[in-house]
Motif scaffolding. Sequence first.
Motif, short mmCIF file in Angstrom:
data_model
loop_
_atom_site.label_atom_id
_atom_site.label_comp_id
_atom_site.label_asym_id
_atom_site.label_seq_id
_atom_site.Cartn_x
_atom_site.Cartn_y
_atom_site.Cartn_z
N GLY A 40 0.79 -1.23 0.00
CA GLY A 40 0.00 0.00 0.00
C GLY A 40 0.82 1.27 0.00
O GLY A 40 0.43 2.27 0.60
N LEU A 41 1.94 1.27 -0.69
CA LEU A 41 2.82 2.44 -0.70
C LEU A 41 2.20 3.64 -1.39
O LEU A 41 2.31 4.76 -0.93
N ARG A 42 1.51 3.41 -2.51
CA ARG A 42 0.93 4.50 -3.29
C ARG A 42 -0.50 4.16 -3.65
O ARG A 42 -0.89 3.01 -3.68
N TRP A 43 -1.26 5.18 -3.99
CA TRP A 43 -2.62 4.96 -4.45
C TRP A 43 -2.94 5.96 -5.56
O TRP A 43 -2.27 6.97 -5.72
N ARG A 44 -3.96 5.61 -6.31
CA ARG A 44 -4.47 6.51 -7.36
C ARG A 44 -5.98 6.37 -7.38
O ARG A 44 -6.55 5.41 -6.87
#
Length: 63
Positions: A40-44
Amino acid sequence: MASPVHLKGEGVRRVNLGTQTADGFYLQRGFRVIHTLVPGLRWRRAANGRTVWHDLVIMRKDL
């Protein structure tokens, strides 16, 4: 990126790489996830408004 044929000719038998968002691209090209470093390091935000999470992963392909 060098072609698999060129890499094999140079004696390379395995390719490892890290990615945060391109895992789908590399999965389609025969790579597999061998380790998840940061889930879950990045999201969009997807077109439908849904949140899409990306893990930082290490991927591998044997040539």
